[in-house]
Write an enzyme that holds these catalytic residues in place. Structure first.
Site, PDB file in Angstrom:
ATOM      1  N   SER A   1       0.805  -1.218   0.000  1.00 46.46           N
ATOM      2  CA  SER A   1       0.000   0.000   0.000  1.00 46.46           C
ATOM      3  C   SER A   1       0.839   1.270   0.000  1.00 46.46           C
ATOM      4  O   SER A   1       0.407   2.294  -0.544  1.00 46.46           O
ATOM      5  CB  SER A   1      -0.938   0.005   1.207  1.00 46.46           C
TER       6      SER A   1
ATOM      7  N   HIS B   1       0.009   5.272   7.307  1.00 46.33           N
ATOM      8  CA  HIS B   1       0.788   5.301   6.065  1.00 46.33           C
ATOM      9  C   HIS B   1       1.537   6.627   5.956  1.00 46.33           C
ATOM     10  O   HIS B   1       1.082   7.650   6.479  1.00 46.33           O
ATOM     11  CB  HIS B   1      -0.129   5.122   4.856  1.00 46.33           C
TER      12      HIS B   1
ATOM     13  N   ASP C   1      -3.532   8.560   9.895  1.00 45.52           N
ATOM     14  CA  ASP C   1      -3.285   7.293   9.214  1.00 45.52           C
ATOM     15  C   ASP C   1      -1.819   6.906   9.391  1.00 45.52           C
ATOM     16  O   ASP C   1      -0.936   7.764   9.398  1.00 45.52           O
ATOM     17  CB  ASP C   1      -3.623   7.419   7.723  1.00 45.52           C
TER      18      ASP C   1
END
Length: 358
Positions: free
Chosen positions: A160, A335, A333
């Site tokens: 991802s 990420h 998040d």
């Protein structure tokens, strides 16, 4: 003197006719299929029987140069959750969500005809839906020769993070597919810095031997590396002869280590077999293995150790290691953020320059 009026009348009629012909030429329409050579393609695409193109991996880019006043595209997303960026003449992008039904997307519309460069970039990833571009229709003069891609070629394999998940996060907003932005991902930024074209072959939640939730029956990297798009047994298989990279970056492992540190022998043996496949399929490519940006602490140390032993087993002077700093995302998040992706590219680029002598 008696002939002057007829001559002037004839001359006026000629100019009126020429003007009408010019206006007709400028307002004529031209339609080309998505696989027409006037459209430059970067990324994995499947050519359908009707000459349309379908793609699922993030970062797939289609560019064209036209002389005209209006350009439209016939497009759709299989799930209605895919986003594209449209860039006209290097101006800031416009993000567009695609419907599940075929729609006409107006790429630009100007009052006067002119020469324009148009780029469509797939922001989303495979599981958001597969995107089909059927055709482009131009109001104007003509489609000009397609833009030329850089000669250097990079293939980035990953999860991802490589897909650009949550780069465009919005604090307080429920996560949605608008948050993905492959264009600002470290892979595409690194390729731009190295003056190279790039393919992103990545899948959120997947790893080398298992997914983020510990499942081993998903299509993980050794599987989806073989796909043009999709992740099932019916997925179109990619013809590796269509794209022979000079450099392959493998940034995998975050999801393998998410449930805990995996068995050493299983991981290293699988990685060794996979890298041998890469060496065989791409005999001129240099391969760089990296641990990625999310892991830290014991898990990061274990993955770096596994990568080192994989390289030892391969005994290849074409396989290298590039280190990555920890980029933990933010409160919205886990990420990496947009700024962190830019930092990742700045860290990775000089290491690759040295390895490749670019």
């Amino acid at each position: 003197m008696k002939l002057l009026f007829p001559i002037l009348l004839l001359t006026g009629s000629y100019f009126l006719s020429a003007c009408n012909n010019t206006q007709s030429l400028m307002s004529s329409t031209h339609t080309i299929a998505a696989s027409d050579p006037h459209i430059q393609v970067m990324g994995r695409t499947h050519i359908n029987d009707d000459a349309s193109l379908t793609f699922g991996y993030p970062g797939v880019s289609l560019s064209t140069i036209v002389a005209g006043s209006r350009l439209t595209a016939e497009m759709q997303s299989s799930n209605g959750n895919s986003w594209i960026d449209v860039i006209i003449d290097n101006h800031p992008p416009t993000s567009i969500k695609l419907d599940a039904q075929q729609q006409t997307v107006e790429l630009f519309h100007f009052p006067n005809s002119g020469e324009h460069r148009v780029e469509i970039i797939h922001r989303s990833e495979n599981w958001h839906g597969q995107v089909t571009l059927k055709q482009l229709t131009l109001t104007g003069t003509q489609f000009l020769p397609a833009p030329v891609l850089p000669q250097r070629k990079i293939l980035v394999l990953g999860d991802s993070v490589t897909c650009g998940e949550a780069i465009d996060r919005v604090a307080g907003e429920d996560k949605n597919t608008r948050w993905w932005n492959a264009r600002e991902s470290y892979g595409m930024l690194t390729a731009k810095a190295l003056d190279a074209q790039v393919q992103l072959v990545c899948w959120g939640g997947r790893g080398l031997i298992r997914s983020w939730n510990g499942k081993t029956d998903d299509a993980n990297l050794p599987d989806f590396y073989q796909f043009t798009l999709g992740d099932t047994g019916q997925a179109p298989q990619w013809d590796h002869h269509r794209y022979q990279p000079d450099l392959i970056i493998s940034a995998i492992g975050t999801n393998d280590f998410s449930p805990g540190i995996p068995d050493r022998a299983t991981y290293i043996n699988t990685y060794t077999r996979f890298v041998r496949t890469l060496l065989d399929n791409h005999p001129q490519a240099t391969i760089v293995l990296t641990e990625g940006a999310i892991l830290n602490g014991d898990k990061k140390a274990a993955l770096v150790s596994y990568i080192g032993e994989t390289r030892q087993q391969l005994h290849s002077n074409r396989v290298f290691y590039a280190s990555s700093s920890h980029h933990p995302g933010d409160n919205s998040d886990a990420h990496p953020t947009k700024d962190q992706h830019a930092a990742m590219a700045r860290e990775l680029t000089p290491q690759l320059r040295q390895i490749m002598d670019w």
